[in-house]
Motif scaffolding. Sequence first.
Motif, mmCIF file in Angstrom:
data_model
loop_
_atom_site.group_PDB
_atom_site.id
_atom_site.type_symbol
_atom_site.label_atom_id
_atom_site.label_comp_id
_atom_site.label_asym_id
_atom_site.label_seq_id
_atom_site.Cartn_x
_atom_site.Cartn_y
_atom_site.Cartn_z
ATOM 1 N N TRP A 271 0.844 -1.203 0.000
ATOM 2 C CA TRP A 271 0.000 0.000 0.000
ATOM 3 C C TRP A 271 0.880 1.255 0.000
ATOM 4 O O TRP A 271 0.668 2.183 -0.774
ATOM 5 C CB TRP A 271 -0.932 -0.025 1.215
ATOM 6 C CG TRP A 271 -1.742 1.240 1.373
ATOM 7 C CD1 TRP A 271 -1.438 2.311 2.148
ATOM 8 C CD2 TRP A 271 -2.958 1.564 0.699
ATOM 9 N NE1 TRP A 271 -2.393 3.281 2.012
ATOM 10 C CE2 TRP A 271 -3.342 2.854 1.126
ATOM 11 C CE3 TRP A 271 -3.765 0.889 -0.224
ATOM 12 C CZ2 TRP A 271 -4.501 3.482 0.674
ATOM 13 C CZ3 TRP A 271 -4.923 1.526 -0.681
ATOM 14 C CH2 TRP A 271 -5.279 2.795 -0.236
ATOM 15 N N GLU A 272 1.886 1.256 0.847
ATOM 16 C CA GLU A 272 2.765 2.426 0.925
ATOM 17 C C GLU A 272 3.539 2.617 -0.379
ATOM 18 O O GLU A 272 3.693 3.737 -0.860
ATOM 19 C CB GLU A 272 3.730 2.304 2.120
ATOM 20 C CG GLU A 272 3.030 2.735 3.399
ATOM 21 C CD GLU A 272 3.744 2.281 4.664
ATOM 22 O OE1 GLU A 272 4.949 1.975 4.593
ATOM 23 O OE2 GLU A 272 3.069 2.233 5.717
ATOM 24 N N ILE B 148 2.164 6.864 -6.755
ATOM 25 C CA ILE B 148 1.176 7.818 -7.274
ATOM 26 C C ILE B 148 1.608 9.250 -6.901
ATOM 27 O O ILE B 148 1.540 10.158 -7.722
ATOM 28 C CB ILE B 148 -0.245 7.519 -6.735
ATOM 29 C CG1 ILE B 148 -0.701 6.131 -7.193
ATOM 30 C CG2 ILE B 148 -1.241 8.563 -7.238
ATOM 31 C CD1 ILE B 148 -2.037 5.697 -6.624
ATOM 32 N N ALA B 149 2.089 9.407 -5.662
ATOM 33 C CA ALA B 149 2.539 10.732 -5.228
ATOM 34 C C ALA B 149 3.707 11.213 -6.087
ATOM 35 O O ALA B 149 3.740 12.371 -6.516
ATOM 36 C CB ALA B 149 2.929 10.697 -3.753
ATOM 37 N N LYS C 191 8.077 13.563 -10.090
ATOM 38 C CA LYS C 191 9.400 13.075 -9.689
ATOM 39 C C LYS C 191 9.800 11.799 -10.426
ATOM 40 O O LYS C 191 10.957 11.410 -10.428
ATOM 41 C CB LYS C 191 9.415 12.783 -8.178
ATOM 42 C CG LYS C 191 9.419 14.032 -7.317
ATOM 43 C CD LYS C 191 9.496 13.626 -5.863
ATOM 44 C CE LYS C 191 9.288 14.815 -4.945
ATOM 45 N NZ LYS C 191 8.900 14.406 -3.601
ATOM 46 N N GLU C 192 8.825 11.104 -10.942
ATOM 47 C CA GLU C 192 9.139 9.856 -11.646
ATOM 48 C C GLU C 192 8.213 9.761 -12.857
ATOM 49 O O GLU C 192 7.077 10.253 -12.804
ATOM 50 C CB GLU C 192 8.910 8.653 -10.718
ATOM 51 C CG GLU C 192 9.660 7.429 -11.198
ATOM 52 C CD GLU C 192 9.733 6.320 -10.142
ATOM 53 O OE1 GLU C 192 10.387 5.323 -10.401
ATOM 54 O OE2 GLU C 192 9.107 6.477 -9.085
ATOM 55 N N LEU D 178 -1.262 17.593 -1.528
ATOM 56 C CA LEU D 178 -2.325 17.652 -2.532
ATOM 57 C C LEU D 178 -3.664 17.474 -1.853
ATOM 58 O O LEU D 178 -3.838 16.594 -1.035
ATOM 59 C CB LEU D 178 -2.162 16.521 -3.549
ATOM 60 C CG LEU D 178 -1.198 16.719 -4.695
ATOM 61 C CD1 LEU D 178 -1.082 15.434 -5.480
ATOM 62 C CD2 LEU D 178 -1.659 17.844 -5.600
ATOM 63 N N GLN D 179 -4.583 18.321 -2.193
ATOM 64 C CA GLN D 179 -5.929 18.113 -1.672
ATOM 65 C C GLN D 179 -6.894 18.249 -2.833
ATOM 66 O O GLN D 179 -6.653 18.998 -3.762
ATOM 67 C CB GLN D 179 -6.237 19.149 -0.617
ATOM 68 C CG GLN D 179 -5.389 18.954 0.620
ATOM 69 C CD GLN D 179 -6.185 19.193 1.880
ATOM 70 O OE1 GLN D 179 -6.975 20.103 1.935
ATOM 71 N NE2 GLN D 179 -5.971 18.375 2.868
ATOM 72 N N LEU D 180 -7.957 17.519 -2.745
ATOM 73 C CA LEU D 180 -8.921 17.596 -3.844
ATOM 74 C C LEU D 180 -9.692 18.902 -3.785
ATOM 75 O O LEU D 180 -10.065 19.361 -2.725
ATOM 76 C CB LEU D 180 -9.906 16.434 -3.736
ATOM 77 C CG LEU D 180 -9.333 15.085 -4.114
ATOM 78 C CD1 LEU D 180 -10.343 14.013 -3.822
ATOM 79 C CD2 LEU D 180 -8.929 15.061 -5.565
#
Length: 335
Positions: A216-217, A223-224, A230-231, A281-283
């Motif tokens: 999960w991490e 995704i982050a 960054k990737e 990030l916030q929606l």
Amino acid sequence: MSAAAIEPLPWHRPVWQKLLSAWTEHRWPHGLLIHGPEGVGKHALATRIASALLCDRQNAFAACGECASCKLLLAGTHPDFMAITPEEDKQQISVDRIREASAQLALTSYRNGYKVAIVQPAHQMTPAAANSLLKTLEEPPPRTALILLTSRPGALLATLRSRCQQLKLASPSESDALAWLATRSKQPISPRLLRFANGAPLRALALADGQFQALWEAVTQDIASLLAGKEDVTHIAKRWADEQLVDRLTCVDHWITETLRAAIVGTDDPITRTPLPINGLQLNISRPQSRLWASLDRLRALQAQLSKTALQRELAVDSLLIDLLDAMSRGAVRQ
Ligand SMILES: [Zn+2]
């Protein structure tokens, strides 16, 4: 077979009551079909039934755990018990396995009692095997019990289903499952892990060794990184396609679902009350989330495809991630 395998599971209680009534009212069926999702304890229930049927003491349809029969079953050497599964390295249960078992069921019981066979997973019988089993169910030898287990009852021959008494095992409620898991697991089990396991407690228990948390991490970190630029997509797509793709996609499914839920009810996970995993990030709740819903649809289509056909995994993941990145950058704002 361990002693724990015949421990009663609390969410099996209604089904066990039905079985008990059938037994006490002398309506015991020759064929039982136990179906339900993975990890809900189908095998544990079948084992408990087999123990009760085979126990020498036959006391109120409960295995004593102490008689010679119970000891043989626990040791895995009971001569009147058969576990029919696919042979090693094979996906399917062959007709030879079924014929062999049927021949054994037709013989007199070694211990002068019941003969029990568990077929698992029943939907993995070849068509010839299923037809052969159907013959045994149509003319069952006396005092035999055939117990079929499956997570896909619809994939069985209709005639086979109709020859069996069907028992549906459902997952317990989330709170009941978490309460039971708290008494069984050394590791704390989060609602997220239980949801990842589709609410099935035994699957959650099997996943609770830290592997799920690590995956999960890793997935949320990917995704982050993707959103932060960054990737790039290609690297992540390759990594995912190479290893644990199905589980990773399940993580993404849960991540999108949680994100959408948070967009409606707040930015924290409404159940765990922890912040969603992407820092910074916030929606933007005022914007429509239709693109993210569309991404979820695409992801689910890909999950369904993966289970059926061989496809260019890396390419498929690449295009899924581009789509997700696009949906997220439109639906999210940096704080
Ligand atoms: Zn016993």
